[in-house]
Design an enzyme around this catalytic site. Structure first.
Site, mmCIF file in Angstrom:
data_model
loop_
_atom_site.group_PDB
_atom_site.id
_atom_site.type_symbol
_atom_site.label_atom_id
_atom_site.label_comp_id
_atom_site.label_asym_id
_atom_site.label_seq_id
_atom_site.Cartn_x
_atom_site.Cartn_y
_atom_site.Cartn_z
ATOM 1 N N ARG A 60 9.494 4.085 8.356
ATOM 2 C CA ARG A 60 8.630 4.764 9.418
ATOM 3 C C ARG A 60 9.139 5.829 10.257
ATOM 4 N NH1 ARG A 60 7.775 -0.844 9.885
ATOM 5 N NH2 ARG A 60 5.626 -1.800 9.166
ATOM 6 N N LYS A 75 8.662 -2.597 12.910
ATOM 7 C CA LYS A 75 7.562 -2.780 13.524
ATOM 8 C C LYS A 75 7.332 -4.419 13.962
ATOM 9 C CE LYS A 75 2.443 -1.940 13.332
ATOM 10 N NZ LYS A 75 1.430 -1.453 12.229
ATOM 11 N N HIS A 98 4.088 9.526 7.345
ATOM 12 C CA HIS A 98 3.570 8.304 6.525
ATOM 13 C C HIS A 98 3.006 8.637 5.128
ATOM 14 C CE1 HIS A 98 3.293 4.700 8.632
ATOM 15 N NE2 HIS A 98 2.390 4.194 8.069
ATOM 16 N N ARG A 154 5.974 7.790 3.093
ATOM 17 C CA ARG A 154 6.220 6.307 3.208
ATOM 18 C C ARG A 154 5.110 5.878 2.140
ATOM 19 N NH1 ARG A 154 7.588 1.657 5.964
ATOM 20 N NH2 ARG A 154 5.795 0.244 6.598
ATOM 21 N N HIS A 164 6.187 -4.998 5.680
ATOM 22 C CA HIS A 164 4.765 -5.396 5.857
ATOM 23 C C HIS A 164 4.676 -6.735 6.191
ATOM 24 C CE1 HIS A 164 3.184 -1.339 3.861
ATOM 25 N NE2 HIS A 164 3.206 -1.577 5.002
ATOM 26 N N TYR A 181 -0.977 0.926 0.460
ATOM 27 C CA TYR A 181 -0.075 1.892 0.420
ATOM 28 C C TYR A 181 0.321 2.363 -0.752
ATOM 29 C CZ TYR A 181 1.687 1.933 5.319
ATOM 30 O OH TYR A 181 1.470 1.899 6.695
#
Length: 325
Positions: free
Chosen positions: A169, A197, A271, A274, A297, A306
């Protein structure tokens, strides 16, 4: 290569076909082994010629793309096996040093041969949602745009490369330090994300994308960076600042470089890179669980989003059972 290769009946690709339980994968690999037998030895995969033959046989481009992705994934599993290297070692002549040098060269040639860049398939793509995912060729085109002959261009190229090679990210990129770049995870060279995250730490093995570290080293040497944050801004006089970039600065930096698709200039966001990492690694054979861990994730459904919509060939049902009245 100067060493002569001895003849051998060992074919790790054929052995992999025998060991594969998934019928669809077994069929694809088996067809390739049968096609290649008599044309090239297993260590000289000619995916471009195989692609052309599949297209001439009437297979749709999206299906050809999926076939090649299966073969590339199989070769990557083969190259990760010590038995493969031992078999190659037994095939070449010379002393120990010369033989291992020959093995490394053969492995490098196989890696080049299975690169998506060396056997592209022209597929008419439509974006399945509002998100942009680059093809391998578009990713290379994006990387060429900043140039590396200026300090700014070198930094921007390196940032784009790290995004595409690791799938991190933007917040994770701006917090990268020199100590995060060269780590070991289960014996593999890996990038460390200290605060992902949810404040979760994870490691991302570089694998075949470790070439981005050469760009990182070149940037750090040119910017005289030995410790601290890796990616930094500049003072008005062009000298490098000691503090790192903000996520807003990274978004603005990435948006300077776009790609043309169907005659239209498309703006790229961090993103998007990504998602590009997710899609290309999935197509190259990385399994969902590994990709989920690399991306950080918590749910596989997020990783699948994704990756994006797959073609019908990849999604068709497998013949797991049969019933006739």
């Amino acid at each position: 290569m100067t060493q002569a290769l001895a003849t051998t009946d060992y074919n790790p690709l054929a052995a992999l076909v025998e060991a594969t339980e998934d019928r669809n994968t077994k069929t694809r690999l088996g067809q390739f082994v049968a096609w290649q037998t008599g044309r090239h030895p297993w260590w000289q995969p000619d995916l471009a010629a195989y692609r052309d033959d599949l297209l001439r046989d009437g297979l749709q481009p999206v299906s050809v793309q999926s076939y090649l992705a299966t073969i590339r994934g199989a070769y990557r599993r083969i190259l990760a096996s010590n038995r493969t290297r031992d078999a190659l070692y037994a095939m070449v002549g010379g002393g120990t040093v010369e033989r291992w040098a020959a093995v490394n060269e053969i492995v490098a040639r196989i890696e080049n041969a299975i690169s998506p860049l060396n056997a592209p398939v022209d597929v008419e793509t439509t974006q399945d949602d509002e998100h942009l995912r680059l093809t391998a060729f578009e990713a290379v085109d994006l990387l060429r745009q900043p140039g590396t002959d200026t300090l700014t261009g070198l930094r921007d190229t390196t940032i784009l490369a790290v995004f595409l090679c690791t799938g991190i990210r933007e917040a994770e990129l701006v917090s990268l330090t020199v100590d995060d770049l060269w780590n070991e995870y289960d014996g593999e060279l890996a990038l460390r994300v200290r605060h992902g995250k949810g404040n979760k730490r994870r490691w991302i093995p570089y694998g075949g994308m470790s070439w981005c570290l050469r760009l990182v080293e070149k940037w750090m040497l040119a910017a005289d960076i030995e410790s601290g944050v890796v990616f930094r801004g500049f003072y008005p006089d062009g000298t490098v600042r000691p503090d790192g970039l903000s996520t807003r600065s990274v978004r603005r930096l990435v948006k300077k470089y776009g790609i043309y698709r169907d005659g239209k200039l498309l703006t790229v966001q961090p993103h998007d890179l990504r998602r590009t990492y997710a899609r290309l690694q999935w197509e190259a054979g990385m399994d969902l669980a590994s990709l989920q861990q690399n991306l950080g994730h918590s749910k596989p459904e997020t990783t699948l989003a994704y990756i994006g919509k797959m073609d019908a060939e990849a999604r068709k049902a497998r013949p797991v059972f049969r019933f006739e009245a």
